[in-house]
Design an enzyme around this catalytic site. Structure first.
Site, short mmCIF file in Angstrom:
data_model
loop_
_atom_site.label_atom_id
_atom_site.label_comp_id
_atom_site.label_asym_id
_atom_site.label_seq_id
_atom_site.Cartn_x
_atom_site.Cartn_y
_atom_site.Cartn_z
N HIS A 20 97.68 55.09 60.82
CA HIS A 20 99.14 56.42 61.31
C HIS A 20 99.82 54.87 60.11
O HIS A 20 99.36 53.94 60.59
CB HIS A 20 99.68 56.88 61.62
CG HIS A 20 99.13 58.14 61.86
ND1 HIS A 20 99.33 59.29 61.75
CD2 HIS A 20 97.82 58.28 62.81
CE1 HIS A 20 98.92 60.26 62.22
NE2 HIS A 20 97.85 59.77 62.57
N GLU A 78 98.94 52.42 64.10
CA GLU A 78 100.13 52.71 64.02
C GLU A 78 100.68 51.52 62.89
O GLU A 78 101.06 50.32 63.76
CB GLU A 78 101.38 52.73 64.81
CG GLU A 78 101.30 54.40 65.63
CD GLU A 78 102.12 55.52 64.18
OE1 GLU A 78 101.85 55.25 63.78
OE2 GLU A 78 101.45 56.35 64.69
#
Length: 445
Positions: free
Chosen positions: A335, A411
């Site tokens: 992500h 992330e």
């Protein structure tokens, strides 16, 4: 050989045509996908106490007028439309928190290289006798640098993947896990040293669960490219390991962010009789589904769907992982943004897995490898402790429901979901080092 050269020529010309078309339409595309954001404001909120943090969590879950880009225990980044500004600012004043604002359109205009495509002169026409198998290594590298200096569209991504499989048929297989809500293929690449024998262990890596997180797809495609063009260097890493890559889990959302809404998060599932569209795939996996940090409001950014694994995109991933559950040793969901590495569990703050020491150790090693490239620092822990409690994610499902021993959410960098064209390759390279470290640990299981 003639067939391969002709096919390669056709692929080069096809990519060239697509690239020129994309270049000529880049300005209108960039404008159209921000057209609905006139008057919107970006808020960066500093909240030190628990009451302010809980307000932000409730706001994300229940208020459909607010779009959270980042929510941590100390700070939030969110955007709101003009009609909602007075209400939000009044509440922030009551909470006595500090915040900064910036007009969203001004922010987007100020970001360097806002175009999603490279310039037309960055593409080189493929001439007969100079295609694929005949092309010098340096030319391939130049074209790769061009591809990794922009954000390609769905059809370009599939062309890139199928071209890799065609170029390295002994080591790479191109396939589809299924189709999305709008009928697009959820394409995958399987990479191993010997495609005739299935390795015992699998490293599964997926990206673009959220449509607006463009950089994630490029890092996974770069992993595929580097592994296949440097197989000899990675023989030890790939020994007895199959790397299975899904660079675009949410192809509908990804395309929608290019054509209509740059900050679209969910898939594009349409419900009869309802004006709101989409399910947050990252809340739809069947481990503690809809338990925390998710909503049953169709219009919410964290709408969890009608039931666990209800979405075709989620179901395609679950089918693959369940069928291969005894072989998959690593599940990695990529992500952006934030520079975090999360391991289970995310659904509850005070719940840790029995193998937390191993999960943390591997994550720290991967973070260290990423940092060696140019000093980028990642924070390691559970998403519930660093961000907020949220259920229905892939890392919780893979570890808690399927018993996959190494399960993480990564992330990446890229504030405002934006990475400048010149920086894409650097994010790809530093992330590649982390990917390799994760894959290296697969051989231990």
């Amino acid at each position: 050989m003639f067939y391969k050269i002709v096919c390669s020529l056709w692929l080069c010309l096809a990519v060239l045509t697509c690239s020129i078309d994309s270049s000529s339409s880049s300005s209108s595309s960039s404008f159209n996908n921000l057209a609905g954001y006139e008057g919107y404001t970006k808020y960066t909120v500093q909240h030190g106490d628990e009451s302010a943090f809980q307000y932000m969590v409730d706001l994300q879950t229940n208020d459909t007028e607010v779009d959270f880009w980042l929510l941590t225990r100390n700070m939030s980044v969110l955007t709101v439309g003009p009609s909602h500004k007075p209400q939000l600012e009044s509440r922030l004043l009551q909470l006595d928190v500090q915040y900064q604002t910036q007009p969203l359109m001004d922010l987007m205009a100020s970001l360097e290289g806002n175009s999603t495509y490279a310039k037309e002169d960055e593409y080189e026409e493929c001439q007969p006798g100079d295609c694929e198998s005949d092309r010098p290594h340096s030319r391939k590298r130049r074209q790769a640098r061009s591809f990794f200096s922009r954000f390609p569209r769905y059809h370009e991504i599939l062309n890139f993947m199928s071209n890799l499989a065609a170029r390295y048929p002994l080591y790479c297989r191109y396939e589809s896990l299924g189709r999305s809500s709008e009928g697009r293929h959820i394409a995958a690449l399987s990479i191993s040293l010997n495609q005739r024998v299935r390795p015992r262990r699998v490293a599964y890596i997926q990206a673009a669960t959220h449509g607006r997180e463009w950089i994630t797809t490029q890092t996974v495609l770069y992993l595929a490219y580097e592994l296949l063009t440097n197989l000899r260097a990675f023989q030890r890493v790939l020994n007895d390991v199959e790397v299975f890559l899904v660079p675009l889990v949410n192809p509908d959302g990804y395309e929608y962010t290019h054509t209509t809404d740059r900050f679209w998060r969910k898939n594009r599932h349409r419900y009869a009789g309802l004006s709101c569209t989409g399910v947050d795939i990252n809340r739809n996996f069947g481990n503690h589904w809809n338990y925390q940090g998710a909503s049953q409001n169709h219009c919410s950014e964290v709408y969890s769907g009608t039931s666990p694994n209800s979405e075709p995109e989620t179901a395609a991933v679950v089918r693959y992982l369940e069928f291969n559950r005894h072989r998959v040793k690593l599940s990695l969901d990529v992500h952006s943004f934030g520079k975090f590495i999360f391991y289970p569990y995310g659904y509850a703050r005070n719940t840790v897995p029995p193998t937390v020491a191993t999960l943390r150790s591997v994550a720290l090693r991967a973070a260290n490898q990423i940092g060696r490239y140019r000093g980028t620092r990642y924070t390691v822990g559970t998403s519930a402790s660093i961000l907020y409690e949220a259920s229905g994610s892939l890392d919780d499902f893979a570890y808690g429901s399927l018993g996959i021993p190494l399960s993480y959410t990564l992330e990446l960098p890229g504030e405002e979901f934006h990475v400048s064209p010149f920086d894409i390759i650097h994010v790809c390279k530093e992330t590649f080092a982390g990917f390799i470290e994760f894959i290296r640990h697969v051989s231990l299981y």
